[in-house]
Design a protein around this motif. Sequence first.
Motif, PDB file in Angstrom:
ATOM      1  N   ILE A 124       4.606  22.814  74.615  1.00  0.00           N
ATOM      2  CA  ILE A 124       5.180  21.696  75.381  1.00  0.00           C
ATOM      3  C   ILE A 124       6.381  20.994  74.410  1.00  0.00           C
ATOM      4  O   ILE A 124       5.772  20.657  73.195  1.00  0.00           O
ATOM      5  N   THR A 125       7.717  21.302  74.779  1.00  0.00           N
ATOM      6  CA  THR A 125       8.760  20.440  74.153  1.00  0.00           C
ATOM      7  C   THR A 125       9.028  19.474  75.079  1.00  0.00           C
ATOM      8  O   THR A 125       9.132  19.359  76.038  1.00  0.00           O
ATOM      9  N   ILE A 126       9.858  18.421  74.140  1.00  0.00           N
ATOM     10  CA  ILE A 126      10.630  17.360  74.695  1.00  0.00           C
ATOM     11  C   ILE A 126      12.210  17.491  74.463  1.00  0.00           C
ATOM     12  O   ILE A 126      12.349  17.613  73.352  1.00  0.00           O
ATOM     13  N   PRO A 127      13.147  17.413  75.401  1.00  0.00           N
ATOM     14  CA  PRO A 127      14.478  17.631  75.294  1.00  0.00           C
ATOM     15  C   PRO A 127      14.811  16.081  74.318  1.00  0.00           C
ATOM     16  O   PRO A 127      14.201  15.250  74.578  1.00  0.00           O
ATOM     17  N   SER A 128      15.731  16.265  73.335  1.00  0.00           N
ATOM     18  CA  SER A 128      16.182  15.228  72.768  1.00  0.00           C
ATOM     19  C   SER A 128      17.191  14.144  73.487  1.00  0.00           C
ATOM     20  O   SER A 128      18.089  14.723  74.325  1.00  0.00           O
ATOM     21  N   GLU A 129      16.879  12.973  73.308  1.00  0.00           N
ATOM     22  CA  GLU A 129      17.650  11.955  74.010  1.00  0.00           C
ATOM     23  C   GLU A 129      19.088  12.090  73.611  1.00  0.00           C
ATOM     24  O   GLU A 129      19.922  11.615  74.371  1.00  0.00           O
ATOM     25  N   ARG A 130      19.314  12.556  72.335  1.00  0.00           N
ATOM     26  CA  ARG A 130      20.677  12.464  71.828  1.00  0.00           C
ATOM     27  C   ARG A 130      21.656  13.624  72.629  1.00  0.00           C
ATOM     28  O   ARG A 130      22.711  13.760  72.368  1.00  0.00           O
ATOM     29  N   GLY A 131      21.135  14.726  73.208  1.00  0.00           N
ATOM     30  CA  GLY A 131      21.835  15.719  73.789  1.00  0.00           C
ATOM     31  C   GLY A 131      21.211  17.044  73.365  1.00  0.00           C
ATOM     32  O   GLY A 131      20.581  17.154  72.308  1.00  0.00           O
ATOM     33  N   PRO A 132      21.632  18.148  74.064  1.00  0.00           N
ATOM     34  CA  PRO A 132      21.241  19.389  73.883  1.00  0.00           C
ATOM     35  C   PRO A 132      21.542  20.032  72.633  1.00  0.00           C
ATOM     36  O   PRO A 132      20.492  20.633  72.170  1.00  0.00           O
ATOM     37  N   GLU A 133      22.402  19.391  71.837  1.00  0.00           N
ATOM     38  CA  GLU A 133      23.127  20.207  70.549  1.00  0.00           C
ATOM     39  C   GLU A 133      22.015  19.383  69.435  1.00  0.00           C
ATOM     40  O   GLU A 133      22.159  20.233  68.299  1.00  0.00           O
ATOM     41  N   PHE A 134      21.080  18.717  69.910  1.00  0.00           N
ATOM     42  CA  PHE A 134      20.327  18.224  68.903  1.00  0.00           C
ATOM     43  C   PHE A 134      18.831  18.742  69.326  1.00  0.00           C
ATOM     44  O   PHE A 134      17.919  18.486  68.269  1.00  0.00           O
ATOM     45  N   GLY A 135      18.699  19.890  70.166  1.00  0.00           N
ATOM     46  CA  GLY A 135      17.550  20.797  70.059  1.00  0.00           C
ATOM     47  C   GLY A 135      16.490  20.017  70.787  1.00  0.00           C
ATOM     48  O   GLY A 135      16.508  19.023  71.692  1.00  0.00           O
ATOM     49  N   LEU A 136      15.198  20.425  70.357  1.00  0.00           N
ATOM     50  CA  LEU A 136      13.941  20.060  71.194  1.00  0.00           C
ATOM     51  C   LEU A 136      13.099  19.562  70.092  1.00  0.00           C
ATOM     52  O   LEU A 136      13.207  19.507  69.006  1.00  0.00           O
ATOM     53  N   LEU A 137      12.267  18.427  70.603  1.00  0.00           N
ATOM     54  CA  LEU A 137      11.097  17.926  69.677  1.00  0.00           C
ATOM     55  C   LEU A 137       9.998  18.540  70.016  1.00  0.00           C
ATOM     56  O   LEU A 137       9.632  18.806  71.240  1.00  0.00           O
TER      57      LEU A 137
END
Length: 1186
Positions: free
Chosen positions: A541-554
Amino acid sequence: MDEVCEGKDFSFPKQEEKILQMWEDISAFENQLKRTESMPEYVFYDGPPFATGLPHYGHILAGTIKDIVTRYQTMIGHHVTRRFGWDCHGLPIEFEIDTKLGIKSRDDVLAMGIGNYNEECRSIVTRYVEEWEKIVARTGRWIDFKNGYKTMDPWYMESLWWVFSKLYEKGLVYRGFKVMPYSTGCKTPLSNFEAGLNYKEVDDPAIMVSFPIVDDPDNAALVAWTTTPWTLPSNLALCVNADFVYVKVRDKSTGSTYIVAESRMSQLPSKKTKSDAPNGSVKDAKPPNSKSKGSSSEKVKSGIDTGSYELLGKVSGASLVRLKYLPLFDYFSELSDAAFRVVSDNYVTDDSGTGVVHCAPAFGEDDYRVCLNSNIIQKGEDLVVAVDDDGHFTGKISDFKGRYVKHADKDIITAVKGKGRLVHIGSIKHSYPFCWRSETPLLYRAVPSWFVAVEEIKEQLLESNKQTYWVPDYVKEKRFHNWLENARDWAVSRSRFWGTPLPVWISEDGEEKVVIDSIDKLEKLSGVKVTDLHRHKIDHITIPSERGPEFGLLHRVDDVFDCWFESGSMPYAYIHYPFENVELFENNFPGHFVAEGLDQTRGWFYTLMVLSTALFGKPAFKNLICNGLVLAEDGKKMSKRLKNYPSPMEVIGDYGADALRLYLINSPVVRAEPLRFKKDGVYGVVKDVFLPWYNAYRFLVQNAKRLEVEGSAPFVPTDQVTLQTSSNVLDQWINSATESLVHFVRQEMDAYRLYTVVPYLLKFIDNLTNIYVRFNRKRLKGRTEEEDCRIALSSLYHVLLTTCKAMAPFTPFFTEVLYQNLRKVSNGLEESIHYCCFPHAGGKREERIEQSVARMMTVIDLARNIRERHNKPLKTPLREMVVVHPDTDFLEDITGKLGEYVREELNIRSVVPCNDPLKYASLRAEPDFSVLGKRLGKAMGAVAKEVKAMSQADIIAFEKSGEVTLAGHCLKLTDIKVVREFRRPDNVMEKDIDAAGDGDVLVILDLRPDESLFEAGVAREVVNRIQKLRKKAGLEPTDMVEVYFKSLDDDKSVLDNVLNSQENYVREVLGAPLLPSVLTPPDAVILCEEQFHGISGLSFVISLTRPTLSFNSQAVLTLYSGNDKHAKGLKTYLLSRDHSNLKSEFHQSNGKIKVDCIEDQLAVDVILGQHVFLTVGDCYLSKRTD
């Protein structure tokens, strides 16, 4: 009440199994919980054990303590939820699966898949659950298994996430390093348990290295010793002991100047000796907890080799601290400002190495701690670990890059020598840990870990500890307090697979971090439905970055929680707080009670305290009982391999669970001291506690049944209010003693001092059987009036019932057995004793009579001792006993209402009181050192001198006033022992009079023979033989027999005269007259017969027969107007009847029955005592009376 068997035939284990079935049939535990639902909560936390093995004595001990306390709390009016818990994660489970599947490395797990591996782990977690339930239930413990908690349940794991997130919010979580045993073969850290599984004898290099001190006027160098040369490239500090004396010496042959501890001077290489540890080969050096960099364990005498070295001076270790030195290598030159200086710590000892230890913080637990405390390194993620997961040097160590560290030792030594820094080289043979899976040597290596910043809340922890109550208190005040005072940050993560995953998601650049506190939050942030929180269910399970898609996934970090974090979170997680049961938790936190072993001071007790203090600023519990270790009988640890202890189920099968429970509770182990388990000790509990207790109960039942057999109304206990008004002194005493028992048990249980209760109970049972029952036999057997008998039986009934209720938490089976029979004669009693309320100590307590009876027993014991010394058995009557004591109330009791019992028990004609302490004794005062020593300290000597100098008048005045001031100190009666020493009257020989005392009361016996006492002595001898004959015939106390005697002496009148003169005594004891053998009916059934010779110079025969009807032939003949045939017909009919049935019929008809069933005979009224007698004895006494 139902009849009960003899004690020897009573099987405690079988009776317990019947009670278990009864509890199951009536759902006793479940119903107890329902019945108490409306009562105040008493919150008990049960620490979760691993279910990978069967329960041992440690579990049974802790479980017994928990069961006793929770049963007691229920009885005093609480609702006590008791849910069993299971520790499901962590090393024990993984260890079993690794062994089962032959897993050798972390890569093996990844190859089979974390999901497959974790499911294998899950499959064995509950393997022994059924056995646990069976054994725990068999020990009598009531606990809920059906609604138990498991640390692998998703709801439990969710609460762990909440706990961690709260700690993170409070700034108490950080990522740093922890030095752990590390397997390069498996590429994983190991626990200390795993590290201890596989030690091997190995040879390692042992070298001395010099570290020149910057700007030293003598160009001196500190000398350190190490057996791990591979750690030298990572050296950042040198550690000394600030309290040691160090010497600066010059090598006469090389001119080099060295500094070492004075006590380790002889370790420097000498031209005179080839090897003295470590200079050469050292055997049996102790393995350190991290790495051997300064450990020759041979204690070497200090001393300077003046032939090789010149002493330049001595300095303290403290003066060396902060000195800078030249680093051995320049790999860490960027740290020069903070590193390469001398620090101090007391882990440097004078029984190893040179007194100087080289520190490489990435490769030693103490090294890391010392360097952290000295600001050589900082907490966090900046520590450079120059060895990779395979055990190879990283590029940081450029000269040895890619080399396996152990293989690089020789080249590192060569490099050290090339720099002119090698002082000496040798070797050491020692025991070294290897990986149990890969067989590779373990390295102690810093691995990344998540920490709880415990040191930041240390003061709060100490304050929380003050708010708790411990038994014993010294564990809290010393052991636990010291552990908290020295608490370090807690590494709560493990690089493993089967555990609760850390709820931390981090971005690829490390800049963004999310800590999840609930399943709901994870689902919202990820958009994924979550049903299981184990790694294989959430790692993807991954979490999208709050900074935007360009910062990838957590992505989630790989770590799982240490299982101690899981068990420490139990107060919240087991009720799924804060997601459920918010009111229940917040109204009842801290919990009321926990109990575990002494080892948990550094385990569960500690983690409970840390987490509760960090979260709520208070302890997790209010009250704690800490038990010690149960060892084998030889004092060693219990070992399945050695088979040095009996299995718990074997002991329970032989003696019962109650006996095991009492044995464990009545031992030092409940005071946190070790117990050497002895099976014989469990048998001792059966013999000393349960059998006397059972016999007192059986005596009650037998004599209650006797009333019915004799035709009286069935026994129904008199109410306690009426019993309180009894004029009998022993009734008053036993009622008061029972009140004292209840008061004491309540007092001690409220203070959680379980270990004091059993000794008190032991004494109470002993008093019940040996004082109340023994001295009251005549009343209890109905030899006095029937009403008096019923009062005595009722007193015994209520005492036994109250005792059962008071002891129900301790011995749940035995008290239930007795209770179930006792309740049959009382209305309104609960279905189970465990539904009853604990007795209230609200009755009347007679302190004076309790003290007088206690002193009476002392008097009896002292008098028996005198008899034994002079070979005067109790059967020999004595004329007089004098009792000396200053308390006139006691003397009044001992000669008045207690006098009858004393005279009968000791076979003494008279008891004479004396309150003049100097008439028969001289007095001497002795200080009680055990009481005064601690209080007076250095003044003890002067006070003791004055106490011993007290005159007899001083002592008498002191006893009267209750206190005296000596050497400026006020002393009470409890501080001074007054010793009474017997002073024989003038003109009396030693053999004629003797005395015994206990420092309180003095007893004097007149031992002179008295012919007037001869007949009483013979009567006691005869009665004694009759009682033994009854036992030989296997008769119960309630069995009726007739006793006949016949003299075998030429002069038969001697025995006849004795028995005539002592007739009342004999009849009182036997309950029937002693009959001349000539009265034996021809049809009498003889049960037992025996000849006795030389008894007080007499010989005789005693015969025991069944009771036989005796007829007044003339009166029977008159019934039929002289018809002899009809008279014989009536006799034949009555003799054919069952004796006990005929007896009952007469009693029910007030002594008269109509006989109208004899064919061809008139109906007649037969009157007992006129026409017929139930025994020959009755007929004999009737004629004697006439």
